[in-house]
Design a protein around this motif. Structure first.
Motif, PDB file in Angstrom:
ATOM      1  N   ASP A  82       0.844  -1.189   0.000  1.00 46.54           N
ATOM      2  CA  ASP A  82       0.000   0.000   0.000  1.00 46.54           C
ATOM      3  C   ASP A  82       0.882   1.243   0.000  1.00 46.54           C
ATOM      4  OD1 ASP A  82      -1.832   1.971   0.275  1.00 46.54           O
ATOM      5  OD2 ASP A  82      -2.551   1.374   2.258  1.00 46.54           O
ATOM      6  N   LEU A  83       0.859   1.977  -1.099  1.00 50.47           N
ATOM      7  CA  LEU A  83       1.725   3.153  -1.235  1.00 50.47           C
ATOM      8  C   LEU A  83       0.958   4.458  -1.087  1.00 50.47           C
ATOM      9  CD1 LEU A  83       3.991   2.017  -4.208  1.00 50.47           C
ATOM     10  CD2 LEU A  83       4.528   1.999  -1.775  1.00 50.47           C
ATOM     11  N   THR A  84      -0.266   4.400  -0.612  1.00 50.40           N
ATOM     12  CA  THR A  84      -1.069   5.615  -0.536  1.00 50.40           C
ATOM     13  C   THR A  84      -0.483   6.633   0.433  1.00 50.40           C
ATOM     14  OG1 THR A  84      -2.492   4.580   1.134  1.00 50.40           O
ATOM     15  CG2 THR A  84      -3.192   4.441  -1.181  1.00 50.40           C
ATOM     16  N   GLN A  85       0.208   6.172   1.470  1.00 50.41           N
ATOM     17  CA  GLN A  85       0.790   7.073   2.457  1.00 50.41           C
ATOM     18  C   GLN A  85       2.305   7.249   2.282  1.00 50.41           C
ATOM     19  OE1 GLN A  85      -1.257   8.731   4.586  1.00 50.41           O
ATOM     20  NE2 GLN A  85      -2.900   7.654   3.486  1.00 50.41           N
ATOM     21  N   TRP A  86       2.865   6.543   1.309  1.00 50.71           N
ATOM     22  CA  TRP A  86       4.327   6.581   1.160  1.00 50.71           C
ATOM     23  C   TRP A  86       4.783   7.887   0.519  1.00 50.71           C
ATOM     24  CZ3 TRP A  86       7.765   6.561  -3.084  1.00 50.71           C
ATOM     25  CH2 TRP A  86       9.113   6.344  -2.740  1.00 50.71           C
ATOM     26  N   GLN A  87       5.903   8.420   1.000  1.00 53.16           N
ATOM     27  CA  GLN A  87       6.534   9.607   0.436  1.00 53.16           C
ATOM     28  C   GLN A  87       7.925   9.245  -0.069  1.00 53.16           C
ATOM     29  OE1 GLN A  87       5.029  12.663   0.177  1.00 53.16           O
ATOM     30  NE2 GLN A  87       3.179  11.671   0.979  1.00 53.16           N
ATOM     31  N   PRO A  88       8.442   9.956  -1.064  1.00 57.16           N
ATOM     32  CA  PRO A  88       9.804   9.674  -1.529  1.00 57.16           C
ATOM     33  C   PRO A  88      10.810   9.707  -0.374  1.00 57.16           C
ATOM     34  CG  PRO A  88       8.705  11.143  -3.052  1.00 57.16           C
ATOM     35  CD  PRO A  88       7.787  10.990  -1.874  1.00 57.16           C
ATOM     36  N   ALA A  89      11.817   8.895  -0.495  1.00 56.10           N
ATOM     37  CA  ALA A  89      12.830   8.783   0.553  1.00 56.10           C
ATOM     38  C   ALA A  89      13.661  10.063   0.656  1.00 56.10           C
ATOM     39  CB  ALA A  89      13.737   7.593   0.268  1.00 56.10           C
ATOM     40  N   SER A  90      14.240  10.258   1.840  1.00 59.66           N
ATOM     41  CA  SER A  90      15.168  11.371   2.053  1.00 59.66           C
ATOM     42  C   SER A  90      16.569  10.973   1.599  1.00 59.66           C
ATOM     43  CB  SER A  90      15.200  11.747   3.535  1.00 59.66           C
ATOM     44  OG  SER A  90      13.924  12.147   3.987  1.00 59.66           O
ATOM     45  N   LEU A  91      17.407  11.978   1.393  1.00 58.72           N
ATOM     46  CA  LEU A  91      18.797  11.734   0.996  1.00 58.72           C
ATOM     47  C   LEU A  91      19.676  11.542   2.221  1.00 58.72           C
ATOM     48  CD1 LEU A  91      19.124  14.454  -1.782  1.00 58.72           C
ATOM     49  CD2 LEU A  91      18.920  11.976  -2.129  1.00 58.72           C
ATOM     50  N   PRO A  92      20.787  10.799   2.089  1.00 53.86           N
ATOM     51  CA  PRO A  92      21.748  10.713   3.192  1.00 53.86           C
ATOM     52  C   PRO A  92      22.302  12.095   3.531  1.00 53.86           C
ATOM     53  CG  PRO A  92      22.251   9.119   1.455  1.00 53.86           C
ATOM     54  CD  PRO A  92      21.203  10.038   0.907  1.00 53.86           C
ATOM     55  N   ASP A  93      22.737  12.263   4.777  1.00 56.58           N
ATOM     56  CA  ASP A  93      23.330  13.538   5.176  1.00 56.58           C
ATOM     57  C   ASP A  93      24.630  13.287   5.931  1.00 56.58           C
ATOM     58  OD1 ASP A  93      22.677  12.901   7.870  1.00 56.58           O
ATOM     59  OD2 ASP A  93      20.710  13.846   7.664  1.00 56.58           O
ATOM     60  N   THR A  94      25.181  14.333   6.515  1.00 57.03           N
ATOM     61  CA  THR A  94      26.525  14.244   7.095  1.00 57.03           C
ATOM     62  C   THR A  94      26.539  13.738   8.540  1.00 57.03           C
ATOM     63  OG1 THR A  94      26.408  16.583   7.757  1.00 57.03           O
ATOM     64  CG2 THR A  94      27.400  16.090   5.621  1.00 57.03           C
ATOM     65  N   ARG A  95      25.402  13.311   9.059  1.00 60.71           N
ATOM     66  CA  ARG A  95      25.384  12.775  10.424  1.00 60.71           C
ATOM     67  C   ARG A  95      26.312  11.570  10.544  1.00 60.71           C
ATOM     68  NH1 ARG A  95      21.201  10.119  11.392  1.00 60.71           N
ATOM     69  NH2 ARG A  95      20.499  10.121   9.201  1.00 60.71           N
ATOM     70  N   THR A  96      26.974  11.455  11.692  1.00 61.88           N
ATOM     71  CA  THR A  96      27.752  10.269  12.006  1.00 61.88           C
ATOM     72  C   THR A  96      26.817   9.176  12.508  1.00 61.88           C
ATOM     73  OG1 THR A  96      29.756  11.524  12.521  1.00 61.88           O
ATOM     74  CG2 THR A  96      29.565   9.326  13.505  1.00 61.88           C
ATOM     75  N   LEU A  97      26.980   7.968  11.996  1.00 56.62           N
ATOM     76  CA  LEU A  97      26.157   6.830  12.385  1.00 56.62           C
ATOM     77  C   LEU A  97      26.910   6.031  13.436  1.00 56.62           C
ATOM     78  CD1 LEU A  97      24.939   5.742   8.828  1.00 56.62           C
ATOM     79  CD2 LEU A  97      23.962   7.480  10.361  1.00 56.62           C
ATOM     80  N   GLN A  98      26.351   5.951  14.631  1.00 51.82           N
ATOM     81  CA  GLN A  98      27.048   5.374  15.777  1.00 51.82           C
ATOM     82  C   GLN A  98      26.666   3.914  15.994  1.00 51.82           C
ATOM     83  OE1 GLN A  98      29.355   6.909  17.517  1.00 51.82           O
ATOM     84  NE2 GLN A  98      29.051   9.094  17.043  1.00 51.82           N
ATOM     85  N   GLY A  99      27.679   3.066  16.172  1.00 54.07           N
ATOM     86  CA  GLY A  99      27.469   1.678  16.537  1.00 54.07           C
ATOM     87  C   GLY A  99      28.229   1.330  17.801  1.00 54.07           C
ATOM     88  N   ARG A 100      28.222   0.062  18.162  1.00 50.85           N
ATOM     89  CA  ARG A 100      28.950  -0.387  19.356  1.00 50.85           C
ATOM     90  C   ARG A 100      30.432  -0.572  19.062  1.00 50.85           C
ATOM     91  NH1 ARG A 100      29.932  -5.259  22.631  1.00 50.85           N
ATOM     92  NH2 ARG A 100      29.027  -6.695  21.129  1.00 50.85           N
ATOM     93  N   PHE A 101      30.745  -1.143  17.918  1.00 51.63           N
ATOM     94  CA  PHE A 101      32.128  -1.431  17.559  1.00 51.63           C
ATOM     95  C   PHE A 101      32.755  -0.318  16.715  1.00 51.63           C
ATOM     96  CE2 PHE A 101      30.065  -5.567  18.065  1.00 51.63           C
ATOM     97  CZ  PHE A 101      30.915  -6.192  18.966  1.00 51.63           C
ATOM     98  N   ILE A 102      31.941   0.283  15.861  1.00 52.52           N
ATOM     99  CA  ILE A 102      32.463   1.303  14.940  1.00 52.52           C
ATOM    100  C   ILE A 102      31.469   2.447  14.813  1.00 52.52           C
ATOM    101  CG2 ILE A 102      33.891  -0.297  13.579  1.00 52.52           C
ATOM    102  CD1 ILE A 102      30.765   0.906  11.925  1.00 52.52           C
ATOM    103  N   ARG A 103      31.926   3.523  14.197  1.00 55.24           N
ATOM    104  CA  ARG A 103      31.038   4.598  13.770  1.00 55.24           C
ATOM    105  C   ARG A 103      31.358   4.899  12.313  1.00 55.24           C
ATOM    106  NH1 ARG A 103      34.794   6.966  17.267  1.00 55.24           N
ATOM    107  NH2 ARG A 103      36.114   8.598  16.335  1.00 55.24           N
ATOM    108  N   LEU A 104      30.372   5.406  11.610  1.00 47.40           N
ATOM    109  CA  LEU A 104      30.534   5.777  10.215  1.00 47.40           C
ATOM    110  C   LEU A 104      30.480   7.287  10.101  1.00 47.40           C
ATOM    111  CD1 LEU A 104      28.231   3.134   8.456  1.00 47.40           C
ATOM    112  CD2 LEU A 104      30.698   3.017   8.867  1.00 47.40           C
ATOM    113  N   GLU A 105      31.594   7.882   9.691  1.00 46.03           N
ATOM    114  CA  GLU A 105      31.704   9.322   9.516  1.00 46.03           C
ATOM    115  C   GLU A 105      31.722   9.643   8.024  1.00 46.03           C
ATOM    116  OE1 GLU A 105      35.254  10.583  11.484  1.00 46.03           O
ATOM    117  OE2 GLU A 105      34.533  10.062  13.491  1.00 46.03           O
ATOM    118  N   LYS A 106      31.085  10.760   7.646  1.00 47.75           N
ATOM    119  CA  LYS A 106      31.169  11.204   6.248  1.00 47.75           C
ATOM    120  C   LYS A 106      32.644  11.299   5.863  1.00 47.75           C
ATOM    121  CE  LYS A 106      29.745  13.048   2.332  1.00 47.75           C
ATOM    122  NZ  LYS A 106      31.049  13.010   1.639  1.00 47.75           N
ATOM    123  N   LEU A 107      33.010  10.687   4.729  1.00 42.64           N
ATOM    124  CA  LEU A 107      34.416  10.631   4.338  1.00 42.64           C
ATOM    125  C   LEU A 107      34.986  12.034   4.159  1.00 42.64           C
ATOM    126  CD1 LEU A 107      36.009   8.110   1.915  1.00 42.64           C
ATOM    127  CD2 LEU A 107      36.670  10.515   1.807  1.00 42.64           C
TER     128      LEU A 107
END
Length: 223
Positions: A3-28
């Motif tokens: 059901d796509l009646t409520q779906w909106q186009p996805a957002s783009l990635p941004d410069t936020r750092t993604l935090q994990g337990r073992f690693i983090r992902l920083e914008k290169l």
């Protein structure tokens, strides 16, 4: 998602750092990450097979490597992240979100370039998990993984991470002067909750004893 009646186009990635337990992902960022990436990917302990199925590399000279990284930093599709160890701050590699099509809700994890220090470790699994989680959090309906059909390591990784094999595009491209058949994999949004739960359980403290996994990702997904 049927059901796509409520779906909106996805957002783009941004410069936020993604935090994990073992690693983090920083914008290169070449200024911040260049030295660490050179050591991880081209240093004495680097994986000599790393570049076998990548469209560039290896790099005998640092200047060429830095020029390559500068191009990655400036790119918006692919959108590159550097992998940073949470405990030591060491840099282990990079990967990207790419083939970004917000109006279709489609995105891909690609350019997976992990140094020997993180291959076959929880850090590698967590890096893919963090980008998969981000992909669906952005509103995407489909997450893709593609690789050279001869790349057994990448195909095995896709299956382990929970991607479903969709088929092979024959004569899909030319790679280093040779034909490349491309294997296609995906996770769709209806599958993601179960795949996410398996990732999070696998990465938890309780799933490791003396540094070894107790249950595999496949076992946690029931396949």
């Amino acid at each position: 998602m049927s059901d796509l009646t409520q779906w909106q186009p996805a957002s783009l990635p941004d410069t936020r750092t993604l935090q994990g337990r073992f690693i983090r992902l920083e914008k290169l960022d070449v200024a911040c990450h260049g030295d660490g990436l050179w050591k991880a990917l081209e240093g004495p302990a680097a994986d000599r097979r790393l570049w076998d199925y990548l469209f560039v590399g290896p790099f005998p000279e640092r200047s060429g490597f830095d020029d390559y990284l500068a191009g990655l930093e400036g790119s918006t599709d692919p959108w590159f992240y550097t992998v940073v160890d949470q405990q030591t701050g060491a840099i282990d590699g990079f990967l990207s979100l790419m083939s970004i099509v917000p109006n279709a809700g489609r995105i891909e994890i690609g350019h997976v370039t992990f140094g020997a220090s993180m291959q076959r470790t929880p850090k590698a699994t967590e890096a893919v998990y963090l980008l998969a989680k981000e992909s669906f959090s952005l509103g995407n309906r489909r997450l893709e993984w593609k690789c050279n059909a001869n790349n057994a390591r990448s195909k095995r990784a896709a299956e382990r991470f929970g991607f479903s094999f969709e088929g092979t595009f024959r004569q899909h491209s030319v790679f280093r002067g040779q034909n490349r058949d491309t294997a296609w994999y995906s996770i769709i949004d209806s599958e993601w909750p179960a795949v996410q739960q398996a990732f999070e359980t696998w990465l938890s403290v309780d799933n490791f004893r003396d540094g070894q996994q107790i249950r595999t990702l496949e076992q946690l997904r029931g396949n």
